[in-house]
Write a protein that holds these residues in place. Structure first.
Motif, PDB file in Angstrom:
ATOM      1  N   PRO A 181     -28.821  13.680  66.080  1.00  0.00           N
ATOM      2  CA  PRO A 181     -29.147  14.671  65.046  1.00  0.00           C
ATOM      3  C   PRO A 181     -29.193  16.090  65.600  1.00  0.00           C
ATOM      4  O   PRO A 181     -29.507  16.302  66.775  1.00  0.00           O
ATOM      5  N   GLU A 182     -28.899  17.045  64.729  1.00  0.00           N
ATOM      6  CA  GLU A 182     -28.975  18.458  65.090  1.00  0.00           C
ATOM      7  C   GLU A 182     -30.376  19.020  64.877  1.00  0.00           C
ATOM      8  O   GLU A 182     -30.699  20.097  65.363  1.00  0.00           O
ATOM      9  N   MET A 183     -31.212  18.282  64.145  1.00  0.00           N
ATOM     10  CA  MET A 183     -32.601  18.685  63.919  1.00  0.00           C
ATOM     11  C   MET A 183     -33.389  17.460  63.497  1.00  0.00           C
ATOM     12  O   MET A 183     -32.873  16.599  62.783  1.00  0.00           O
ATOM     13  N   GLY A 196     -41.665   6.538  57.318  1.00  0.00           N
ATOM     14  CA  GLY A 196     -40.335   6.370  56.739  1.00  0.00           C
ATOM     15  C   GLY A 196     -39.449   7.516  57.154  1.00  0.00           C
ATOM     16  O   GLY A 196     -39.928   8.598  57.499  1.00  0.00           O
ATOM     17  N   GLY A 197     -38.144   7.286  57.109  1.00  0.00           N
ATOM     18  CA  GLY A 197     -37.216   8.324  57.534  1.00  0.00           C
ATOM     19  C   GLY A 197     -36.031   8.436  56.610  1.00  0.00           C
ATOM     20  O   GLY A 197     -35.502   7.431  56.120  1.00  0.00           O
ATOM     21  N   GLY A 198     -35.620   9.667  56.360  1.00  0.00           N
ATOM     22  CA  GLY A 198     -34.398   9.947  55.629  1.00  0.00           C
ATOM     23  C   GLY A 198     -33.381  10.549  56.580  1.00  0.00           C
ATOM     24  O   GLY A 198     -33.739  11.347  57.451  1.00  0.00           O
ATOM     25  N   ILE A 199     -32.126  10.162  56.426  1.00  0.00           N
ATOM     26  CA  ILE A 199     -31.072  10.622  57.326  1.00  0.00           C
ATOM     27  C   ILE A 199     -29.927  11.215  56.519  1.00  0.00           C
ATOM     28  O   ILE A 199     -29.383  10.570  55.608  1.00  0.00           O
ATOM     29  N   TYR A 200     -29.575  12.446  56.851  1.00  0.00           N
ATOM     30  CA  TYR A 200     -28.447  13.151  56.240  1.00  0.00           C
ATOM     31  C   TYR A 200     -27.388  13.287  57.319  1.00  0.00           C
ATOM     32  O   TYR A 200     -27.652  13.837  58.389  1.00  0.00           O
ATOM     33  N   ILE A 201     -26.201  12.761  57.061  1.00  0.00           N
ATOM     34  CA  ILE A 201     -25.177  12.740  58.097  1.00  0.00           C
ATOM     35  C   ILE A 201     -23.799  12.997  57.489  1.00  0.00           C
ATOM     36  O   ILE A 201     -23.427  12.361  56.501  1.00  0.00           O
ATOM     37  N   GLU A 202     -23.096  13.989  58.040  1.00  0.00           N
ATOM     38  CA  GLU A 202     -21.761  14.383  57.582  1.00  0.00           C
ATOM     39  C   GLU A 202     -21.746  14.648  56.078  1.00  0.00           C
ATOM     40  O   GLU A 202     -20.848  14.218  55.350  1.00  0.00           O
ATOM     41  N   GLY A 203     -22.771  15.346  55.611  1.00  0.00           N
ATOM     42  CA  GLY A 203     -22.806  15.767  54.211  1.00  0.00           C
ATOM     43  C   GLY A 203     -23.303  14.734  53.229  1.00  0.00           C
ATOM     44  O   GLY A 203     -23.267  14.962  52.021  1.00  0.00           O
ATOM     45  N   LYS A 204     -23.770  13.582  53.724  1.00  0.00           N
ATOM     46  CA  LYS A 204     -24.218  12.521  52.821  1.00  0.00           C
ATOM     47  C   LYS A 204     -25.556  11.962  53.275  1.00  0.00           C
ATOM     48  O   LYS A 204     -25.903  12.023  54.449  1.00  0.00           O
ATOM     49  N   LEU A 205     -26.283  11.385  52.310  1.00  0.00           N
ATOM     50  CA  LEU A 205     -27.500  10.647  52.625  1.00  0.00           C
ATOM     51  C   LEU A 205     -27.103   9.249  53.078  1.00  0.00           C
ATOM     52  O   LEU A 205     -26.291   8.577  52.435  1.00  0.00           O
ATOM     53  N   LEU A 206     -27.663   8.807  54.198  1.00  0.00           N
ATOM     54  CA  LEU A 206     -27.299   7.522  54.768  1.00  0.00           C
ATOM     55  C   LEU A 206     -27.953   6.374  53.996  1.00  0.00           C
ATOM     56  O   LEU A 206     -29.166   6.365  53.808  1.00  0.00           O
ATOM     57  N   HIS A 207     -27.135   5.438  53.555  1.00  0.00           N
ATOM     58  CA  HIS A 207     -27.623   4.227  52.909  1.00  0.00           C
ATOM     59  C   HIS A 207     -27.293   3.012  53.760  1.00  0.00           C
ATOM     60  O   HIS A 207     -28.146   2.313  54.223  1.00  0.00           O
ATOM     61  N   GLY A 208     -25.995   2.757  53.968  1.00  0.00           N
ATOM     62  CA  GLY A 208     -25.600   1.590  54.735  1.00  0.00           C
ATOM     63  C   GLY A 208     -25.867   0.306  53.974  1.00  0.00           C
ATOM     64  O   GLY A 208     -25.717   0.241  52.753  1.00  0.00           O
ATOM     65  N   MET A 209     -26.291  -0.721  54.680  1.00  0.00           N
ATOM     66  CA  MET A 209     -26.555  -2.026  54.079  1.00  0.00           C
ATOM     67  C   MET A 209     -27.612  -1.938  52.981  1.00  0.00           C
ATOM     68  O   MET A 209     -27.515  -2.583  51.946  1.00  0.00           O
ATOM     69  N   LEU A 210     -28.631  -1.150  53.213  1.00  0.00           N
ATOM     70  CA  LEU A 210     -29.730  -0.968  52.252  1.00  0.00           C
ATOM     71  C   LEU A 210     -30.118   0.506  52.268  1.00  0.00           C
ATOM     72  O   LEU A 210     -29.647   1.288  51.462  1.00  0.00           O
ATOM     73  N   ALA A 247     -32.912  23.282  57.392  1.00  0.00           N
ATOM     74  CA  ALA A 247     -31.780  22.510  57.913  1.00  0.00           C
ATOM     75  C   ALA A 247     -30.469  22.829  57.197  1.00  0.00           C
ATOM     76  O   ALA A 247     -29.467  22.153  57.409  1.00  0.00           O
ATOM     77  N   LYS A 248     -30.482  23.864  56.372  1.00  0.00           N
ATOM     78  CA  LYS A 248     -29.269  24.242  55.643  1.00  0.00           C
ATOM     79  C   LYS A 248     -28.129  24.526  56.626  1.00  0.00           C
ATOM     80  O   LYS A 248     -28.322  25.199  57.624  1.00  0.00           O
ATOM     81  N   GLY A 249     -26.974  23.961  56.342  1.00  0.00           N
ATOM     82  CA  GLY A 249     -25.798  24.186  57.180  1.00  0.00           C
ATOM     83  C   GLY A 249     -25.618  23.179  58.292  1.00  0.00           C
ATOM     84  O   GLY A 249     -24.587  23.194  58.975  1.00  0.00           O
ATOM     85  N   LYS A 250     -26.603  22.293  58.486  1.00  0.00           N
ATOM     86  CA  LYS A 250     -26.482  21.291  59.554  1.00  0.00           C
ATOM     87  C   LYS A 250     -25.837  20.016  59.011  1.00  0.00           C
ATOM     88  O   LYS A 250     -25.987  19.678  57.841  1.00  0.00           O
ATOM     89  N   ASN A 251     -25.140  19.295  59.895  1.00  0.00           N
ATOM     90  CA  ASN A 251     -24.394  18.111  59.490  1.00  0.00           C
ATOM     91  C   ASN A 251     -25.144  16.807  59.702  1.00  0.00           C
ATOM     92  O   ASN A 251     -24.818  15.796  59.092  1.00  0.00           O
ATOM     93  N   CYS A 252     -26.120  16.803  60.594  1.00  0.00           N
ATOM     94  CA  CYS A 252     -26.866  15.570  60.867  1.00  0.00           C
ATOM     95  C   CYS A 252     -28.333  15.918  61.092  1.00  0.00           C
ATOM     96  O   CYS A 252     -28.671  16.601  62.065  1.00  0.00           O
TER      97      CYS A 252
END
Length: 291
Positions: free
Chosen positions: A223-225, A134-148, A118-123
């Motif tokens: 997501p892109e992938m 469980g799921g991990g989300i990488y979006i716009e160069g960051k790991l998604l946390h949000g409220m928790l 997934a190198k080079g992808k934004n989401c």
């Protein structure tokens, strides 16, 4: 840099030594018991190897808000011995080095976007389906946390009328984890997933529930992938079933190049099951370089 990586799971703690380019020099596994039993072993391992920083990808829920007094804690986990345990504080006090901290699944998606397919992808979404979901989300160069942090395993699924299984999750009987994780498969069908490979009805139903969740993620996060890992996804016959069902469920609504090549869009993990550890190395490197 000499970096430590800890993939902290509910059953085992995988410890490794590596560097900032993702090279793993050594790796060991220590059973997850109580903090009183397990933590001294983990601390001794990393202290003896004089790591410059440590990255932790941890089972949860965990507190990731640095402004919170509970940052670095394992919070409302069903593993009661670890509930409200300050895991980052314990390592920081013992090792006196920078600590990177995130969920185990966020460390896996970070490994894939830093060192893997997934190198080079934004989401990108990484979903593990095994003992739990469980799921991990990488979006716009960051790991998604949000409220928790994302709890993608607990999205609600529409059960088939023919599926009489009550569901395994104690919180929501019809969530993805409750209907499709390894323990649900075993309880519904009376055998472990690995022993059901020749039962097409098992995997057709499993693919239906996973595809429902993925369709929701696609429509929400674009997501892109999507990367699928975990023990259940070792049943490779699931991938074509899931891809076909996602295509059907999307109904042609989204027109995107990625969806025209499903074999490269919904994919298995690419780093020989080391994506989590490699993501922890990246967490350690980022913590080391943090001003």
């Amino acid at each position: 840099m000499r970096l430590g990586a800890l993939e902290a799971g509910g059953t085992k703690m995988v410890c490794a030594i590596g560097d900032e380019i993702g090279k793993i020099y050594e790796q060991v596994s220590i059973p997850t018991e109580t903090p009183e039993i397990t933590m001294p072993k983990l601390i001794a391992y990393f202290r003896e190897r004089e790591v410059e920083a440590l990255g932790i990808g941890c089972f949860g829920p965990i507190e990731l808000d640095r402004a919170s007094s509970k940052y670095g804690y394992i919070t409302s986990t069903p593993k009661l011995a670890w509930k409200n345990y300050n895991i980052v504080g314990a390592f920081s006090d013992a090792l006196k080095c920078p600590i990177g901290f995130d969920t185990d699944v966020n460390s896996s998606v970070l490994g894939e976007v830093t060192f893997g397919q997934a190198k080079g992808k934004n989401c990108v979404i990484y979903l593990t389906i095994g003992t739990g979901v469980g799921g991990g989300i990488y979006i716009e160069g960051k790991l998604l946390h949000g409220m928790l942090h994302p709890e993608t395993g607990h999205v609600l699924i529409q059960k088939r009328e023919s599926d009489s299984y009550a569901g395994k999750c104690p919180y929501h009987k019809n969530c993805l984890e409750g209907l499709a994780a390894g323990p649900a498969i075993e309880e519904r069908w009376g055998s472990k997933a690995a022993l059901l490979a020749d039962r097409p009805e098992v995997w057709e139903l499993e693919a239906d529930y996973i595809a429902q969740a993925l369709t929701g993620y696609i429509l929400t996060l674009s997501p892109e992938m999507i990367i699928l890992g975990g023990g259940v996804m070792h049943q490779e016959q699931l991938f074509p079933l899931i891809r076909n069902k996602v295509t059907e469920m999307l109904g042609g609504y989204i027109q995107a190049e990625e969806l025209n090549n499903m074999e490269h869009y919904i994919v298995p993990a690419s780093l020989n099951d080391d994506q989590g550890i490699m993501g922890c190395l990246e967490l350690a490197a980022r913590a080391h370089n943090m001003p």
